[in-house]
Scaffold this active site. Structure first.
Site, PDB file in Angstrom:
ATOM      1  N   SER A 704       1.257  -1.310  -0.741  1.00  0.00           N
ATOM      2  CA  SER A 704       0.109   0.144   0.315  1.00  0.00           C
ATOM      3  C   SER A 704       0.788   0.965   0.339  1.00  0.00           C
ATOM      4  CB  SER A 704      -1.061  -0.265   0.904  1.00  0.00           C
ATOM      5  OG  SER A 704      -1.711  -1.059   0.795  1.00  0.00           O
ATOM      6  N   SER A 877      -5.283   0.074   0.335  1.00  0.00           N
ATOM      7  CA  SER A 877      -5.249  -0.872  -0.073  1.00  0.00           C
ATOM      8  C   SER A 877      -5.867  -2.389   0.835  1.00  0.00           C
ATOM      9  CB  SER A 877      -4.969  -1.784  -1.486  1.00  0.00           C
ATOM     10  OG  SER A 877      -5.356  -2.851  -1.822  1.00  0.00           O
ATOM     11  N   GLU A 878      -4.587  -2.631   1.463  1.00  0.00           N
ATOM     12  CA  GLU A 878      -4.315  -3.344   2.341  1.00  0.00           C
ATOM     13  C   GLU A 878      -5.044  -3.666   3.273  1.00  0.00           C
ATOM     14  OE1 GLU A 878      -0.135  -5.433   0.888  1.00  0.00           O
ATOM     15  OE2 GLU A 878      -0.483  -3.208   1.346  1.00  0.00           O
ATOM     16  N   CYS A 879      -5.748  -2.326   4.107  1.00  0.00           N
ATOM     17  CA  CYS A 879      -5.970  -3.033   5.398  1.00  0.00           C
ATOM     18  C   CYS A 879      -7.518  -3.651   5.417  1.00  0.00           C
ATOM     19  CB  CYS A 879      -6.436  -1.855   6.481  1.00  0.00           C
ATOM     20  SG  CYS A 879      -7.958   0.109   6.000  1.00  0.00           S
ATOM     21  N   SER A 882      -7.236  -7.630   5.662  1.00  0.00           N
ATOM     22  CA  SER A 882      -5.992  -7.776   6.680  1.00  0.00           C
ATOM     23  C   SER A 882      -7.026  -9.149   7.814  1.00  0.00           C
ATOM     24  CB  SER A 882      -5.743  -6.335   7.372  1.00  0.00           C
ATOM     25  OG  SER A 882      -4.327  -5.938   6.095  1.00  0.00           O
TER      26      SER A 882
END
Ligand code: FES
Ligand code: FES
Length: 946
Positions: A704, A877-879, A882
């Protein structure tokens, strides 16, 4: 003798025009014919009828053209493709709506969806949302990027226009009225080409290359782990059209695309040799043992079947516990199977556990997760007119792709040019695809342009996967529900090759238990090589794996104390003064606010679950918490350039690799915002992106990091340009004035985080320190219904509240949220890769189709400005991929009392859990064997500090 195909001429009405086509009636599929006559808006993803990317209408009925034999279609039939629906300047409302409402990310599924929707609206001009969803389900239209909700929004908006209830203007973004591009829903610049089927993806480009291309077909090892005794290519070389069959001896460099891990605590050389073409042994399903080049794709594939393999089988270790056994043979010459580790200590956790009144514990497994883009891997390579070996591919990390080709093929870096094509999805795998060096090898050997498009099945086996984990964990709490200490021992099964595992391995001991005040902690992460699919970057690397343990323990502790899971989280959420497990202050203390914001949704879901249970259903609500890092570490850096053009416009140059997440709109947004003093509007900005020859190195599109790192680099370039353009009176120099005064018009911006006042990473002996400069946070809740008869769990409603800093482009951030969360639902319930036939296609591998993702899908934000972030942003993006899956797993437990410890929670596991529960039992794995005893290994590390 070569048997030539017998051809025939057929006539159809294609896109409203009578057309004649010459076809091979025995072999040609409709998709092949349409693409051959230039209608490459017809995309081929799976090639076996399960993804809908190739959908066209025949006499108004949707048909998956990859499965339709041309000879089965009556002559004179009306065929409609995306090109017949609308074009730039005369868009159909569906195309406009897809652009405006975020129906497009990578765009590979878009033509198929739009054509399918067109067919729906012919039959039903006023569909309900549920009817739209059912239509796409029935017609197998699958999207991996968007989470489907924006697609349904698009159909509803377009249908309203077609009924005359809205105008095109109503569903078109108001560019004129845009006050500030930052935070807007400005559509992405590449959306128009994607909505009209005009965007050329890799295989489209391959089809349109000049004559004289060699087409490639890989030969994959017939066993998972075996010594190679002989690869006999003699028969294959005699096949029609074959130019050459290459084996390991034809690889001209080190024949290795792996690099040493950066985790300092490792044993052996730290290198799991990853051959371009295997010559000594194969260590996984999908290893390449030969590469055929021929004059046509069919010839290459036919010849590939004739390559004979003589292999000597070796033991196969498909799980970490097997590979870590003392008697397991070593998979790689210079590296023991267990070779990476990182401890982490905070306080005296063992003593706290000894005295704790309540301790919950368990062992948890997360599976190898396939990325499942709809487009398989595709590469075209050639010697350029500049004598550079040019590789066009899906590279999500252009510089790393060059390094891999350089090392694997022995070509100097400055002779390699990597250009990223328009990409039909990646989600991380294309950071380290081994196909780049493979095709480069062919060009070196043949001195001719080469093209490789993998079948989806080949792609699935050849590409990397999210690594599996095996974790033993426990959590100590007091009787009031206050967390006292946490602990876990996590083993990362990174599969056959380490590749990027060493770079991001430490996430396992920096994101676990994130957001809580854990006063004492002890953890160990171990990295192990197995014979499974090799590790690749994937959205949220390490986070879904470790939250599989920690977010289960949190719920288990709440249950043990008798507290509501939301209350338990709220009580233990970190507040100012509380430290992370790495003994550092949290960057932001936002979890209590996120929990407060999501509470009404959680309460409503609880109420509905209770009503469902009262009606005899097994409905439950789940919650999870946890976010993700930004950037690849404190050593991260990025560059981007801005140039003032003769017409007064601006060109932005960067390698913000766009895999569909929105690198285009990100670059545009930052450029316009950073040059706000000039009053530059978006239409005056040109993007030159993702070409290593013409763009500065912005770094990889992972972790991210691009919005944060690339955005700051663009700001730095803009500052330099503004400084150069500024006249003493405060007005701005024109291009002519700049050149007349000899002032450069192009500036390269740089950003790094070497001096932002944070520790440079985690201490290899203690895990104390700071891994990343900022973080993003999320809390998720969902409502789940479990079918007690079949064990099938269905997510009915889902809500996330996230803090990803100040939002740069709302459409893209929401897109990442819906998309990432849909992957999380898949990770929880269905997705897996097992190096077998079943998981070699999208459906068998558990891709969520539209009915698996709820339409009642909500995303909300708190925007806490990040101190070093561009305009207060970080990444996003990545949260969203997760901890989201754990809301589903916790909801299943809440619904029916079955805790699934080993993902995915497929119906058979839930059903077995229900049956065990009926007998008063609980199915849970025994403590995983991860190699040396946990205590002994920690003692060893203490005795051997680095
Ligand atoms: S259904 Fe035809 S390409 Fe997937
Ligand atoms: S936008 Fe649907 S697969 Fe990428």
């Amino acid at each position: 003798m070569i048997l030539l195909a017998k051809l025939t001429r057929l006539q159809f009405e294609i896109n409203g025009v009578p057309r004649h086509v010459i076809v091979d009636p025995e072999k040609d599929k409709l998709s092949t014919v349409l693409r051959r006559i230039g209608l490459t808006g017809v995309k081929v993803g799976c090639g076996i009828g399960v993804c809908g990317a190739c959908t066209v209408l025949i006499n108004d009925e949707p048909v998956r053209s990859c499965t339709k034999k041309i000879s089965s279609i009556p002559e004179g039939s009306r065929i409609l493709t995306i090109e017949g629906i609308g074009a730039p300047g005369r868009l159909h409302p569906l195309q406009q709506a897809w652009i405006t409402y975020g129906g497009i990310q990578c765009g590979f599924c878009t033509p198929g969806f739009i054509v399918s929707a067109y067919g729906l609206l012919l039959k039903n001009p006023n569909p309900t949302r549920e009817e739209v969803r059912e239509w796409f389900r029935a017609n197998h239209n699958v999207c991996r990027c968007t989470g489907y909700k924006p697609i349904v929004d698009s159909v509803m908006a377009a249908a309203a226009v077609m009924r005359g209830e809205k105008t095109m203007a109503d569903i078109t973004y108001d560019f004129e009225g845009e006050k500030d591009i930052y935070g807007s829903s400005h559509p992405r610049p590449t959306a128009l080409a994607k909505a009209t089927g005009l965007a050329d993806y890799g295989d489209d480009l391959a089809l349109k290359m000049p004559d004289g291309v060699a087409y490639l077909a890989p030969v994959l090892g017939e066993q998972i782990h075996a010594k190679i005794i002989d690869i006999d290519v003699s028969e294959a070389e005699k096949m029609p059209g074959v130019i050459k069959v290459m084996t390991a001896k034809d690889v001209k460099g080190a024949n290795n695309v792996d690099f040493p891990a950066v985790v300092p605590r490792q044993r052996g050389s730290g290198l799991t040799i990853f051959p371009v073409i295997c010559g000594e042994k194969v260590v996984r399903m999908g290893d390449v043992v030969a590469l055929v080049a021929a004059d046509t794709r069919d010839h290459a594939r036919e010849a590939a079947k004739k390559v004979k393999q003589t292999l000597e089988p070796l033991p196969v270790y498909m799980t970490l516990p097997e590979a870590a056994m003392p008697n397991a043979i070593q998979l790689h010459k210079n590296v023991p199977n267990f070779y990476m580790e990182q401890p982490c200590y905070k306080g005296d956790a063992p003593a706290v556990f000894d005295d704790a009144p309540i301790v919950v514990e368990g062992s948890f497994h997360s599976q190898h997760e396939p990325h499942l883009p709809i487009e398989p891997d595709t590469v075209q390579a050639y010697w350029g007119i500049d004598d550079m070996l040019t590789v066009q591919c899906k590279a999500q990390a252009i510089t790393e792709a060059i390094e891999g080709i350089e090392q694997g093929c022995g070509i100097p870096k400055d002779k390699i040019r990597v250009i990223m094509n328009t990409v039909g999805g990646s989600f991380g795998y294309a950071v380290t695809a081994n196909t780049y060096a493979l095709v480069a090898t062919a060009v070196q050997n043949l001195d001719m342009p080469c093209a490789l498009t993998l079948s989806w099945e080949e792609f699935q086996h050849m590409s990397g996967k999210r690594s599996a984990t095996y974790t033993n964990g426990r959590l100590a709490v007091d009787k009031d529900g206050k967390i006292l200490a946490g602990e876990y021992d996590v083993g990362l099964d990174h599969g056959a090759y380490g590749v990027v595992a060493g770079k991001i391995f430490n996430n396992l001991v920096s994101v676990g238990f994130h957001g809580y005040n854990i006063p004492a902690f002890r953890g160990l992460a171990r990295g192990v090589a197995t014979n499974h699919g090799f590790n690749a970057a994937y959205r949220g690397f390490g986070a879904p794996q470790i939250y599989t343990c920690t977010e289960a323990l949190i719920d288990m502790a709440a249950e043990a104390v008798g507290m509501d899971p939301w209350e338990f989280r709220y009580k233990n959420a970190a507040r100012p003064g509380d430290l992370t497990i790495n003994s550092r202050p949290y960057h932001d203390y936002v979890y209590p606010s996120l929990l407060e914001k999501i509470k009404p949704y959680y309460d409503e879901y609880k109420k509905q679950a209770e009503e469902g249970r009262a009606a005899g259903k097994a409905m439950g609500v789940g919650i999870s918490m946890g976010g993700f890092i930004i950037t690849i570490g404190m050593f991260d850096q990025a560059e981007a350039a801005l140039e003032l053009m003769p017409d007064g416009g601006i060109t932005c140059y960067d390698t913000w690799e766009d895999v569909g997440q929105g690198g285009d709109i990100g670059s545009l947004t930052h450029t316009v915002k950073a040059l706000e003093p000039l009053g530059i509007t978006a239409d005056r900005v040109r993007l030159v992106m993702n070409d290593s020859k013409t763009c500065p190195d912005t770094g990889l599109a992972a972790a991210s990091r691009c919005h944060y790192m690339g955005g700051n680099a663009i700001i730095n370039a803009a500052d330099q340009l503004l400084e150069a353009m500024k006249k003493p009176d405060g007005s701005w120099r024109t291009y002519e004035e700049m050149t007349a005064e000899g002032i450069p018009t192009k500036y390269v911006g740089h950003y790094d985080q070497f001096n932002i006042g944070l520790p440079p990473g985690l201490d290899p002996n203690t895990g104390m320190g700071e891994k990343n400069p900022t973080f993003m946070y999320a809390v998720n809740t969902c409502l789940v219904d479990v079918d007690k008869a079949t064990g099938k769990a269905k997510v009915l409603k889902y809500t996330t509240v996230a803090d990803v800093g100040v939002i740069g482009n709302m459409l893209s951030v929401e897109g990442q949220a819906y998309g990432g969360l849909s992957h999380s639902i898949g990770f929880a319930l269905s997705e897996q890769y097992n190096a077998d036939k079943k998981t070699s296609n999208m459906v068998g591998a558990g891709i969520p189709q539209i009915d698996a993702v709820p339409d009642d899908f909500n995303v909300m934000f708190i925007e806490t400005p990040r101190p070093n972030g561009p305009h207060g942003s970080c990444g996003c993006s990545e949260c969203f991929q997760s901890s989201g899956h754990m809301a589903v797993i916790n909801a299943i437990n809440n619904a029916c009392g079955v805790r699934v410890y080993e993902l995915p929670a497929t119906p058979d596991k839930i059903k077995a859990g229900l049956e065990a529960k009926a007998q008063g039992k609980d199915i849970k794995p025994a403590k995983y064997y991860l190699g040396n005893d946990f205590e002994d290994e920690l003692d060893y590390i203490k005795a051997n500090p680095m």
